[in-house]
Design a protein around this motif. Structure first.
Motif, short mmCIF file in Angstrom:
data_model
loop_
_atom_site.label_atom_id
_atom_site.label_comp_id
_atom_site.label_asym_id
_atom_site.label_seq_id
_atom_site.Cartn_x
_atom_site.Cartn_y
_atom_site.Cartn_z
N ALA A 25 0.45 -1.16 0.25
CA ALA A 25 -0.35 0.08 -0.15
C ALA A 25 0.69 0.79 -0.26
O ALA A 25 2.08 1.02 0.75
N ALA A 26 0.34 2.65 -0.60
CA ALA A 26 0.97 3.47 -0.65
C ALA A 26 1.35 3.75 0.95
O ALA A 26 2.78 4.69 1.04
N ASP A 27 0.04 3.90 1.87
CA ASP A 27 1.19 4.31 3.04
C ASP A 27 2.54 3.85 3.67
O ASP A 27 3.06 4.31 4.15
N SER A 28 1.91 2.40 3.21
CA SER A 28 3.07 1.00 3.83
C SER A 28 5.46 2.06 3.63
O SER A 28 5.41 2.01 3.37
N ARG A 29 4.75 2.12 1.75
CA ARG A 29 5.99 2.15 0.56
C ARG A 29 6.26 4.07 1.80
O ARG A 29 7.55 4.30 1.89
N ARG A 30 5.22 5.11 2.04
CA ARG A 30 5.99 5.57 2.37
C ARG A 30 6.47 6.14 3.95
O ARG A 30 7.81 6.67 4.31
N ALA A 31 5.94 5.00 4.79
CA ALA A 31 6.61 4.93 6.24
C ALA A 31 7.90 3.95 5.82
O ALA A 31 8.76 4.37 6.72
N LEU A 32 7.68 2.81 5.00
CA LEU A 32 9.35 2.96 4.71
C LEU A 32 10.86 3.37 4.23
O LEU A 32 11.63 3.47 4.82
#
Length: 142
Positions: free
Chosen positions: A2-9
């Motif tokens: 998900a986009a939020d997971s990519r952002r957090a990573l």
């Protein structure tokens, strides 16, 4: 992913990059200071608990930048598990403030013959703009 997971990573990955590069060859990371001559690592906890007595306040801007950065990463991580709980304006604002604090730290390291390049400021501000510009824009101009 998900986009939020990519952002957090992506935000978490900023800890692996140097935040301040000194012309002496030393590198300041979110987790510590790496000295090249001789090779030595001073962790952020050692810097805070052992070496900070008597330092000017401007050199404490590095730990403040790291704290703001960690709060932004935690807020972004919260957004991956509970998107409705994260205020993306807070995440973007924390990243922007962490960049300001890193800049203040780098400026505090300046001495004749020593240049401190605030790479972390550029990285943190880029992340804030890349991931949070619409959120920051609405927060600033509403």
């Amino acid at each position: 992913m998900a986009a939020d997971s990519r952002r957090a990573l992506a935000l978490l990955a900023l800890a692996a990059l140097p935040w301040t590069v000194l012309t002496s060859g030393d590198l300041v990371f979110a987790w510590g200071l790496a000295t090249t001559d001789p090779i030595h690592v001073t962790t952020l906890s050692d810097y805070l608990l052992v070496y900070t007595q008597g330092l000017p306040n401007r050199l404490l801007a590095w730990p403040v930048a790291v704290l703001l950065y960690l709060l932004a990463v935690a807020n972004a991580a919260l957004g991956t598990v509970a998107p409705e709980r994260e205020d993306r304006r807070v995440t973007g604002g924390l990243l922007a403030l962490a960049g300001v604090s890193d800049l203040w730290f780098a400026l505090g390291l300046r001495t004749p013959g020593l240049l401190a390049v605030p790479v972390g400021t550029v990285l943190l501000w880029t992340a804030a703009c890349w991931f949070h510009w619409p959120d920051l824009r609405t927060a600033l101009w509403q």
